[in-house]
Structures are given as C-alpha cells and as structure tokens.
Scaffold this motif. Structure first.
Motif, PDB file in Angstrom:
ATOM      1  N   VAL A  81       7.273   0.258   4.093  1.00 26.55           N
ATOM      2  CA  VAL A  81       8.436   1.143   4.010  1.00 26.55           C
ATOM      3  C   VAL A  81       9.036   1.246   5.402  1.00 26.55           C
ATOM      4  O   VAL A  81       8.411   1.767   6.328  1.00 26.55           O
ATOM      5  N   GLN A  85      14.748   2.578   4.799  1.00 26.67           N
ATOM      6  CA  GLN A  85      14.446   3.273   3.543  1.00 26.67           C
ATOM      7  C   GLN A  85      14.156   4.746   3.787  1.00 26.67           C
ATOM      8  O   GLN A  85      14.600   5.608   3.020  1.00 26.67           O
ATOM      9  N   LYS A  88      17.417   6.518   4.226  1.00 28.17           N
ATOM     10  CA  LYS A  88      18.146   6.641   2.952  1.00 28.17           C
ATOM     11  C   LYS A  88      17.572   7.753   2.088  1.00 28.17           C
ATOM     12  O   LYS A  88      18.299   8.430   1.361  1.00 28.17           O
ATOM     13  N   SER A 162      16.189   1.382  -2.534  1.00 30.82           N
ATOM     14  CA  SER A 162      14.886   1.466  -1.862  1.00 30.82           C
ATOM     15  C   SER A 162      14.022   0.299  -2.312  1.00 30.82           C
ATOM     16  O   SER A 162      13.640   0.231  -3.485  1.00 30.82           O
ATOM     17  N   THR A 169      11.075   8.482  -3.415  1.00 33.99           N
ATOM     18  CA  THR A 169      12.173   7.716  -4.005  1.00 33.99           C
ATOM     19  C   THR A 169      12.614   8.354  -5.315  1.00 33.99           C
ATOM     20  O   THR A 169      13.779   8.236  -5.710  1.00 33.99           O
TER      21      THR A 169
END
Length: 629
Positions: A81, A85, A88, A162, A169
């Motif tokens: 990750v 990401q 976001k 993602s 998420t």
C-alpha cells in the motif's frame, strides 16, 4: 468539473470535521445534566459511542491487515500500500460522520424513537430477515448500476482506484454512494423499529457487525479455511470471503454482492474462479511467500517512535515521525509492550517495497534505543541480531543491512563478530556506513578547507577524517584519546598526516564554520561555533538545533529511486521516499550484487565507488538544511 454529489459537503473543513463528534458529545453532556431529560434515552450519547466504536473497528482491522509478521503469507494482493493510496483514502471516515448526521435527523423527524427497550428477543431475527430480504438485493442492484459506464466514471471509480483493498478502502467512496449505503444500513434498523422489535442493542449489534463484515471483505487477508466450504458447500453462498471480494476489485464485472454470494449466483454475476482462488489462497497461507533480496534490520528508537509503526495508524506512519501530544496517554501501553518484548520476542517484519522488481523488507529487532546502552543487555541484543541474520540466511536473502545501533562498534564491531562467528554465511552482512560517509562528504562545501569533527575516532569519524585529509582539508579531530588519534593518523599517507589535528576542547573550533557532529552535543557546547556555522551530523538521535544563527543538517539520507513501488511508511523522521544512508547503502550493495561483507572498519578507498553506484541506480542526495526559527 466534478459530478453532482461526488464531493463531500465538509471537504473544505479538513480535519476540523472531527468537531462534529464533539457536537454530539457536548449535546449528550448537556442533556445528561437536564433534570427533565433524565428519563429519556440520550440518543446523542449513543450516536457518539457508536461512532467511536465504528472508528475503532476499522482501525483494528486496518492494524491486523498491516501486521505483515502475521499476515504476509495470507495476503491476496502482494503489492504494498503506497503513499498515493493512503492519501486517496485519507478521509475514509467521512461515511461515519454522514450516517451519524442522518441518524440525528431521523430521530428529530421521528421522535417516537425516543423510548426503545434495551433488548428485544426478536429484534435481531427481524433485522436479519430484513437484511437478507431488502438490504442485500438493494445493495446488489445499486452496486451493479454503479458499474455502468456513466456512474462508474463519475462516482464509483474512486473506490476502485485503490490497487490494494484495505479495511479503510471500504469507506473510500463518493458522497452519493454513501448516501445510498446509509439507506442499505438503515432499512433493517428502521424496519425492525417499525414492527415493534427495535432496541438499543440491535442498533449497536447491526451497525458494528455490518462494519466488521465490510472490513473483513476488504482486508486483503484470506484466513477462512477452505475445509469449511468443503464440508458445507452451501456456506459459500451465505458469506463472502476476502478472496471473493478481491476478485471484484480485479475483475470489476463480477461479485457485486454485499455479503452474500447467493445474489451473485441468482444474478449470474458470480465469478467462476471465486472458490478455486479461495482454496488456493487458503492452501498458500502456510507456505512462505517470495523471499526478499534485501532486508533492512531496524530497531525501535523510543516509546513515541514505537507508535509510528505502519501496522498501528497508517496515516501517522505515512508522515515523518514527531512526538504527537495525543499519543502521550498511550505511553503506558507502549511501556508495557516494551517489557513484554524485552522478556521474550522475535524479530518481526513491518514493511516492504519493490525496487527493480526486487522485494525489499524491513525487519525490526524488538529492542528500544536506550537498551543498547545497558551493559547487561548487550548479549541479548546481539543474540537477536544474530538470529535475524541466520533466519535471513536460511530464507535465501542476499543482503541484510544493519541499522544505526544494531551495528554499534562497541556492541558487535559493526557486525564483524557475526561474520567471524559464521564464516559460511551466504547472506551478505552490510552496515552501509560507506555510503553514509559518502553522503556526509558530498554535503560539505566544495571549497571547504577546515572542518571540526566530533565522534572523530568512531567508524564513520575515522573514514571521514582519512578521506578529507587526502583532499588537503584540515580536520580538527575532537578526542581525548591520543592513542586512538595516533592510530588513525598513521593510516594516512605521510604527506597527509599534517592535515589531521587532535583537539580536546570545543573552544578549538571557534573559528571553524563547518562542524561534522558524530557525538551528541549540548547547547553549551554548540555555543563555541561561530555564527553561520552549519552542523552536519551522523549522531543518533540527531542534535537539537539550539542556535538561531546557525543551520543544521538532518541525518545522512538519500531519496530512493523513482521506480520504487509499494512504499507507504516514512523511515523514522525522514520524509516520504527518503531512507537513511546506511539503508540506501545496503540496497546499493544488493543491486550491485557485491559478494563481500561490509562490516567493521570502513574501506576509505570504496567511498567514491559506492557513491557512484548509488547515483547510477537512481538514488539522490537530499538537501535538508533547515534553519532554527
């Protein structure tokens, strides 16, 4: 221009949006002290508690999925990750605020909800029936619509942006999507209240189980044994798995269900590979995954930095470390963990990234910085470092690099004792200090003629002094040991020895504006530096910047090449994408495929060679000079 209802109304507030929780808590406390409200349910208090529990649930799942020392062999998507990401998904918790506001509005419009029971024996059954009969097909239908070209491009693509599904998420979506999701969540609760079986416990149970199942599906960790589905095949249609949901993120036109694959089967959108992939991931959970080419063996610095681990709060770990006031109450927990780790613990994996398609991992020796300076702890620390080296050797790791105190000269001779004890090691042991010396030397002004060096007889101090004297730079070496100074001076050629000068007091540097600090210096010692002095340093922890009329460099560091993938945490106080020079030195050693161990004293003749190799591979020097405001 953004699509209508795609942005969040409170986006402009930034982190001040958290004040919404304060409003609920404030209202709850106000009602608590109103005598006329004592006989009523304090809904604001319950909304606040549920919000905190929901955030806690998501954080627990996020921590679990990031505990690589537990989950590395169970991960479905092996990619790391990265910072992109994390950024976001920074506002993943917006939906918790939204649903809290919606709940408050519903309670305001329908005041008959003011006096529910604490428990209803038929409530959970009614909610489950409504969930299966209404929420599941409603979510499936809406979700499938959002995969149409028009809605996907304008709304749902954010969620699918993602690359690695994570528990956080699950909350990363547009305002419109979460408005509709709020309806999905509300139907079973409102419906159960409408038929007279609603209760306080129902709200808590349904909302928290709903969140748990969402986090479970997005966890990217497959821990459901395939034997369960082999024994009872019908169960695979009643509850999805992380593998099942991960396939939806990979192949977007399948597996639309909320929690029950039954609706994908009925809608003919069930991915045929779902159970085969689940079985495969379950079987692989006991098999070691890809062996890293390179391992950086780090250690914990102090109580505060221990809470900077990527598996705790990933947003905090994605920023350079500094002590945060809101973490102070957690210090007792950190202290308790330290005692447990001190008593019995193993080296554990905390992060990884890919460079040139090679896997690089960071392992941590479970010891805190101050423990390295306790004489009775040295044997135990060396044993842990040795265990890590032997484990890396068994796995087939090519290079293991020792961080900071793990290669302390007084502790293990810069790693030399491990190589001497195990002469047949296949893994190369590297302290990385050759590149550290190169970075410090490259940061010096090109026209420098004199430097003041503390920590002058250390491994790094010796190499820097010998390198500079070859360049005709006068080095004031601060040391009380004439014997150690003479030993270093004799290593220089006869015509260069005159440039090495022993000094025993800081006053000797009153006219020198270039200080290289290898030993922590106090405020009073810094006073001897003339105005305009720049402090280069390789001391851990870094020297505090007391002087307003001087500048201070950070610890020697380099920026990783641009093609690094999967990096999502900062290395201690370094900025994103920047690692300590000794870490970079180990990476260069691995990329070059060098077969020698880099332990013990630094080979001064290799400083330029290592520097050129680092530049060749895309590493960059960091200009990190800062002024004390």
């Amino acid at each position: 221009m953004a699509a209508p209802l795609s942005a969040w109304p409170w986006e402009f507030l930034g982190n001040y949006k958290l004040a919404v929780y304060g409003l609920f808590l404030g209202k709850a406390m106000y009602k608590r002290y109103q005598e006329e409200a004592m006989d009523q349910i304090n809904w604001c208090l319950h909304i606040f508690i549920i919000c905190m529990l929901r955030l806690f649930v998501h954080q627990l799942w996020s921590s679990y999925s990031s505990m690589l020392f537990l989950t590395r062999n169970r991960q479905i998507n092996k990619q790391g990750v990265d910072f992109n990401q994390i950024d976001k998904e920074w506002n993943w918790d917006n939906f918790v605020i939204l649903q809290a506001i919606i709940a408050a509005l519903v309670l305001y419009i329908f005041p008959t909800f003011e006096t529910p029971s604490v428990w209803s024996k038929n409530g959970l059954t009614a909610a489950l029936v409504l969930h299966v009969a209404v929420s599941e097909p409603l979510f499936y239908t809406v979700h499938r619509c959002f995969h149409g070209e028009f809605l996907f491009t304008r709304y749902h693509s954010l969620h699918h942006s993602s690359p690695v599904p994570q528990p956080l998420t699950a909350g990363n979506a547009t305002f419109l999507e979460h408005l509709l999701l709020a309806v999905v969540v509300a139907v079973p609760i409102i419906g159960t209240f409408a038929i007279g079986h609603g209760s306080i416990s129902l709200i808590y149970a349904y909302v928290l189980v709903f969140d748990c199942l969402r986090c479970f599906g997005h966890s990217n960790v497959e821990f459901i044994p395939h034997q369960i589905f082999d024994a009872a095949p019908f169960l695979k249609y009643l509850l999805y798995t992380p593998t099942y949901h991960n396939l939806h993120h990979v192949e977007k036109d399948s597996n639309y269900c909320l929690f029950m694959p039954l609706f994908d089967a009925l809608g003919n959108t069930l991915n045929k590979k779902s159970w085969e992939e689940q079985r495969k991931n379950s079987l692989n959970s006991g098999v070691n995954g890809r062996v890293p080419d390179f391992v950086f063996l780090a250690h914990i610095v102090d109580m505060s930095s221990a809470m900077h681990a990527p598996f705790l709060v990933r947003s905090m770990a994605s920023l350079p470390f500094h002590t945060r006031l809101y973490l102070i109450p957690l210090w007792p927990i950190s202290f308790a963990v330290m005692l447990v780790m001190w008593a019995k613990s193993k080296t554990f994996l905390v992060s990884f990234y890919y460079l040139r398609n090679r896997l690089h991992q960071t392992w941590v020796v479970p010891r805190f910085g101050f423990q390295y300076f306790l004489p009775f702890a040295a044997k135990g620390i060396n044993r842990k470092i040795e265990e890590a080296i032997l484990r890396a050797d068994r796995l087939g790791v090519k290079v293991i690099s020792l961080a900071a105190l793990n290669k302390n000269e007084a502790l293990n001779g810069g790693g030399a004792i491990f190589v001497k004890k195990h002469p047949n090691l296949k893994v190369r042991v590297v302290h990385g200090n050759t590149l550290t010396a190169a970075v410090i030397l490259r940061e010096l002004p090109h026209d420098v003629t004199e430097v003041f060096l503390t920590g002058a007889t250390s491994k790094l101090g010796r190499a820097i002094a010998l390198y500079l004297c070859r360049k005709g730079v006068r080095v004031l070496m601060l040391t009380l040991s004439t014997e150690r100074f003479r030993k270093i001076q004799k290593e220089a050629s006869a015509d260069c020895q005159k440039y090495l000068v022993q000094v025993t007091k800081y006053q000797a540097a009153q006219n020198c504006k270039t200080w290289i600090v290898g030993k922590w210096i106090t405020h009073s010692e810094q006073r001897f530096a003339p105005p305009g002095t720049h402090f280069h340093q390789f001391v851990v922890p870094a020297t505090k910047p007391y002087r307003r009329d001087c500048t201070y460099g950070n610890l020697a560091a380099m920026r990783l090449p641009e093609d690094v993938q999967g990096l999502g945490s900062c290395e201690y106080s370094m900025d994103r994408g920047i690692v300590h020079a000794c870490h970079a030195g180990g990476v260069v050693h691995s990329l070059e495929g060098w077969k020698h161990n880099e332990v013990g004293a630094i080979d001064v003749d290799r400083i330029d060679l290592v520097w050129e190799a680092a530049i060749k591979h895309g590493f960059k020097l960091i200009s990190d000079t800062k002024h004390k405001d």
